[in-house]
Design a protein around this motif. Structure first.
Motif, PDB file in Angstrom:
ATOM      1  N   VAL A  35      47.395  39.153  44.808  1.00 20.82           N
ATOM      2  CA  VAL A  35      46.414  38.082  44.982  1.00 20.82           C
ATOM      3  C   VAL A  35      45.102  38.638  45.523  1.00 20.82           C
ATOM      4  N   TRP A  36      45.142  39.770  46.241  1.00 20.52           N
ATOM      5  CA  TRP A  36      43.948  40.279  46.896  1.00 20.52           C
ATOM      6  C   TRP A  36      42.835  40.608  45.905  1.00 20.52           C
ATOM      7  N   ALA A  37      43.182  41.208  44.791  1.00 16.37           N
ATOM      8  CA  ALA A  37      42.158  41.539  43.795  1.00 16.37           C
ATOM      9  C   ALA A  37      41.506  40.276  43.237  1.00 16.37           C
ATOM     10  N   GLU A  38      42.316  39.243  43.012  1.00 15.74           N
ATOM     11  CA  GLU A  38      41.760  37.970  42.553  1.00 15.74           C
ATOM     12  C   GLU A  38      40.877  37.351  43.619  1.00 15.74           C
ATOM     13  N   ASP A  39      41.248  37.516  44.883  1.00 14.25           N
ATOM     14  CA  ASP A  39      40.429  36.991  45.976  1.00 14.25           C
ATOM     15  C   ASP A  39      39.023  37.575  45.939  1.00 14.25           C
ATOM     16  N   VAL A  40      38.917  38.887  45.863  1.00 17.28           N
ATOM     17  CA  VAL A  40      37.576  39.486  45.900  1.00 17.28           C
ATOM     18  C   VAL A  40      36.795  39.170  44.630  1.00 17.28           C
ATOM     19  N   ARG A  41      37.475  39.000  43.504  1.00 17.20           N
ATOM     20  CA  ARG A  41      36.774  38.592  42.289  1.00 17.20           C
ATOM     21  C   ARG A  41      36.145  37.218  42.465  1.00 17.20           C
ATOM     22  N   LEU A  42      36.921  36.295  43.024  1.00 13.76           N
ATOM     23  CA  LEU A  42      36.409  34.940  43.237  1.00 13.76           C
ATOM     24  C   LEU A  42      35.348  34.917  44.335  1.00 13.76           C
ATOM     25  N   MET A  43      35.505  35.764  45.349  1.00 11.54           N
ATOM     26  CA  MET A  43      34.489  35.838  46.392  1.00 11.54           C
ATOM     27  C   MET A  43      33.137  36.228  45.807  1.00 11.54           C
ATOM     28  N   ARG A  44      33.147  37.212  44.950  1.00 11.03           N
ATOM     29  CA  ARG A  44      31.888  37.629  44.303  1.00 11.03           C
ATOM     30  C   ARG A  44      31.326  36.504  43.442  1.00 11.03           C
ATOM     31  N   LEU A  45      32.194  35.783  42.767  1.00  9.35           N
ATOM     32  CA  LEU A  45      31.768  34.671  41.935  1.00  9.35           C
ATOM     33  C   LEU A  45      31.121  33.571  42.772  1.00  9.35           C
ATOM     34  N   ALA A  46      31.645  33.360  43.967  1.00 10.78           N
ATOM     35  CA  ALA A  46      31.131  32.303  44.839  1.00 10.78           C
ATOM     36  C   ALA A  46      29.946  32.745  45.683  1.00 10.78           C
TER      37      ALA A  46
END
Length: 681
Positions: A35-46
């Motif tokens: 899940v961590w990789a998806e977290d940072v992807r979404l963080m950058r998106l937001a």
């Protein structure tokens, strides 16, 4: 004016500095690694560029007394840095792990009735426990040594919401620490006995060891003992903050240290006016409380936080994207409220806007608390609103590091008066100090008047009008200061139950309002509290509740602004004002509520030559807050309503929000926030 950023955030891919912080508490230990990789992807998106990490991670970092596991935290720190996300790293001392409380149950808090506060929730530790302090500081030292040079680290976060659940501990550790605190404060027992009035009820102490915290007693505990225990309890937590801070500063002198205050609602045990100087920048957590003054309270708290920070930028470490989990009924935020709530904090000086938490938990006590990524995932209205807020904060980069511009009106907020005015064995148990202060703030908002919420540590003399509601504790030096303020041209307003006691909770004799009696030119022999269901009428159709006073005017210079028209004091003065040197001092003897105060205030404001800065159509419907760097002013216009509001006559370069009304003003949509940039002067 020099801009003072909170900390240096990482550069973006295009080399620009994201000047405002945006993010959340991040709890990766609740999730599998994939899940961590998806977290940072979404963080950058937001647009996230800042997270608070490891807040409740003690049990994960130190699974046993001599066992350490930093591998996962190393991985997360590296991952965040690789994606341009800075870390406010917590010391993880907020909640001790099960192995520690099992081995040392003596660190657990004790209630006033002698019950142990057991593990199973959080913050189950005594602020004065030497055993807890030893283990906590060992953890802090280990974290500081390991991450001192990590490039993601931009700030240290001491513990978490210090005192939220463990402000008052009545254990033997607390008793010993309380006695030491009292020795420092009073020096000898004779001085303490005088301060505590121990001649009453045969309480005189002959040995320091006889003194205890105000534990469960047969009747009302000694009031000065209670007040001093509140002072001591705030100081005990402050000392824990200092102890952790000392280790962090020794290891990383260039990394700022903060801890998250809770300037909100009924959180009153920690004297944040006293704590503010202990942190390198002020941080705060705030959650909207339901009720008719919910958004006024948000503004009040953000305003007070900004003034605790001395006008400098501060860090909103936690608030919610939508519903919380701990109120009796947890309402979801309506469309536009996520952004409006966030930007109102920015309006009052926040340079970082963060939420609890990044990803909504699937288990635990806060699984129904909203987050930036809700249970529904990124394909949700909440996440889209989060991402839009990230974009807007990017547009507001030019104002980062600017300071709050002082208003002409201030409300004086005093923690010791809050504590003392609500003690037991008083004229009424219905008095609510913070509600009275908030009522004045709401009334000013309704009139379109910009006001600051300040403590007595600030520069009171800069304000034309100073409102000091229920200023119950007035030491002689504060009375002198307020008298000088009025004589030098300031206009003071105070209320019922003000000026009554000194710093020892001793009555100022000679008639109420005691220390302020001569300044106000009135004398009160007896209080007239009202039953909860009772009210009184005043001139001009005003209605008073909670309190009345039997006022005698003692100075010909005192003008009666309104009289009681019903009740025991019919015909007597209810509102007064006395000319004092170049200024004046006014007194309001009953609770008028926001609506009543909004009717009384215009005359008092006119007398102080204070006018609204908003055009007529926007007054009461739009809140104005101003930030400045000396050369530029940034005007925040916050629509308090669910309807569109025109704001004619205000000009400037629009940064965000609003629709232009030709060349002269703008139209704010429902719950909208606009920011205009205009030259100073």
């Amino acid at each position: 004016m020099t801009r003072t950023p909170l900390f240096q955030l990482p550069t973006t891919a295009d080399g620009a500095l994201p000047r405002l912080g945006f993010g959340a508490d991040y709890n990766p230990e609740q999730w599998p690694r994939e899940v961590w990789a998806e977290d940072v992807r979404l963080m950058r998106l937001a647009g996230v560029n800042l997270v608070s990490l490891a807040i409740f991670s003690w049990a994960r970092i130190q699974p046993g007394p001599e066992t350490w596991d930093f591998g996962w935290l190393d991985e997360v720190m590296d991952l965040l840095h690789a994606h341009g996300i800075a870390v406010d790293l917590a010391t993880a001392t907020a909640s001790p792990p099960p192995w520690l409380t099992t081995a040392h149950p003596e660190i657990l808090p004790v209630t006033a009735s002698g019950e142990t506060v057991w593990p199973g929730a959080r913050q189950h530790w005594r602020p004065t426990s030497p055993v807890f302090r030893e283990h906590a500081l060992r953890l802090v030292a280990a974290l500081a040594e390991r991450y001192a040079s990590h490039p993601a680290l931009v700030a240290w976060h001491v513990s978490n919401e210090l005192g939220c659940h463990n402000i008052y501990d009545y254990s033997d550790d607390a008793a010993r620490a309380f006695r030491n605190w009292l020795r420092t404060r009073y020096g000898d027992l004779d001085t303490l006995n005088h301060a505590w009035g121990t001649a009453f009820w045969s309480q005189r102490y002959g040995d320091w060891e006889q003194i205890l915290p105000p534990r469960l007693a047969a009747s009302h505990p000694n009031p000065t003992q209670q007040l001093d225990f509140k002072r001591f309890s705030s100081d005990a937590l402050k000392e824990h903050l200092r102890a952790e801070r000392a280790i962090l500063r020794a290891a990383t002198p260039d990394v700022p240290v903060t801890t998250n205050f809770m300037v909100m609602g009924g959180t009153k045990g920690m004297n944040y006016a006293d704590w503010a100087a202990e942190v390198d920048f002020v941080s705060n957590d705030h959650y909207v409380l339901p009720g008719p003054q919910s958004r006024d309270e948000l503004s009040f708290s953000a305003n007070l936080t900004g003034n605790l920070a001395g006008g400098r930028p501060w860090y909103l470490m936690e608030h919610s994207t939508s519903a919380v989990n701990w109120q009796p009924v947890n309402l979801a935020k309506r469309q536009g409220e996520l952004a409006r709530d966030s930007l109102l904090h920015v309006a009052h000086g926040a340079d970082a806007v963060c939420f609890f938490q990044w990803r909504q938990s699937v288990a635990g006590a806060e699984k129904y608390h909203s987050a930036m990524v809700p249970h529904a995932g990124a394909d949700s209205e909440t996440f889209r609103a989060v991402a839009e807020l990230g974009r807007v904060l990017g547009e507001l980069a030019p104002l980062a590091g600017t300071r709050r511009e002082p208003a002409q009106v201030a409300i004086l907020f005093d923690w010791e008066s809050w504590w003392a005015s609500e003690l037991d064995s008083h004229p009424t148990s219905l008095l609510d100090y913070r509600r009275e202060a908030l009522d004045w703030y709401s009334a000013l908002l309704a009139l379109g008047i910009r006001a600051d919420v300040v403590t007595q540590h600030g520069d009171l003399e800069r304000y034309r009008l100073l409102i000091a509601p229920v200023l119950h504790v007035v030491p002689a030096e504060l009375a002198t200061r307020l008298t000088r303020y009025a004589h030098q041209g300031g206009h003071l307003i105070t209320t019922y139950f003000s000026g009554i006691v000194d710093q020892h909770d001793h009555i100022w004799l000679g008639g109420y309002p005691g220390a302020l009696r001569d300044l106000l030119g009135i004398r009160i022999e007896e209080f007239g509290p009202l039953l909860e269901e009772d009210s009184v009428l005043l001139d001009d159709g005003l209605t008073g509740t909670l309190w009345t006073d039997r006022i005698t005017v003692t100075d010909p210079a005192t003008e009666i602004l309104a009289r009681y028209r019903s009740g025991e004091y019919t015909g007597r003065a209810a509102l007064t004002r006395r000319a004092a040197g170049a200024g004046s001092a006014a007194y309001v003897s009953t609770r008028l509520g926001p609506d009543g105060l909004a009717r009384v205030l215009p005359g008092l404001l006119d007398h102080a030559d204070v006018r609204s800065e908003l055009p007529e159509p926007a007054r009461g419907r739009v809140e104005l807050a101003v930030r400045t760097d000396g050369g530029q002013r940034y005007l925040f216009l916050v629509n308090r309503t669910d309807q569109a509001v025109p704001v004619p006559g205000l000009t400037g370069d629009p940064l965000i929000g609003g629709a232009l009304l030709g060349a002269d003003g703008l139209l704010l949509g429902p719950r909208d926030v606009a920011v205009l940039r205009a030259p100073s002067g």
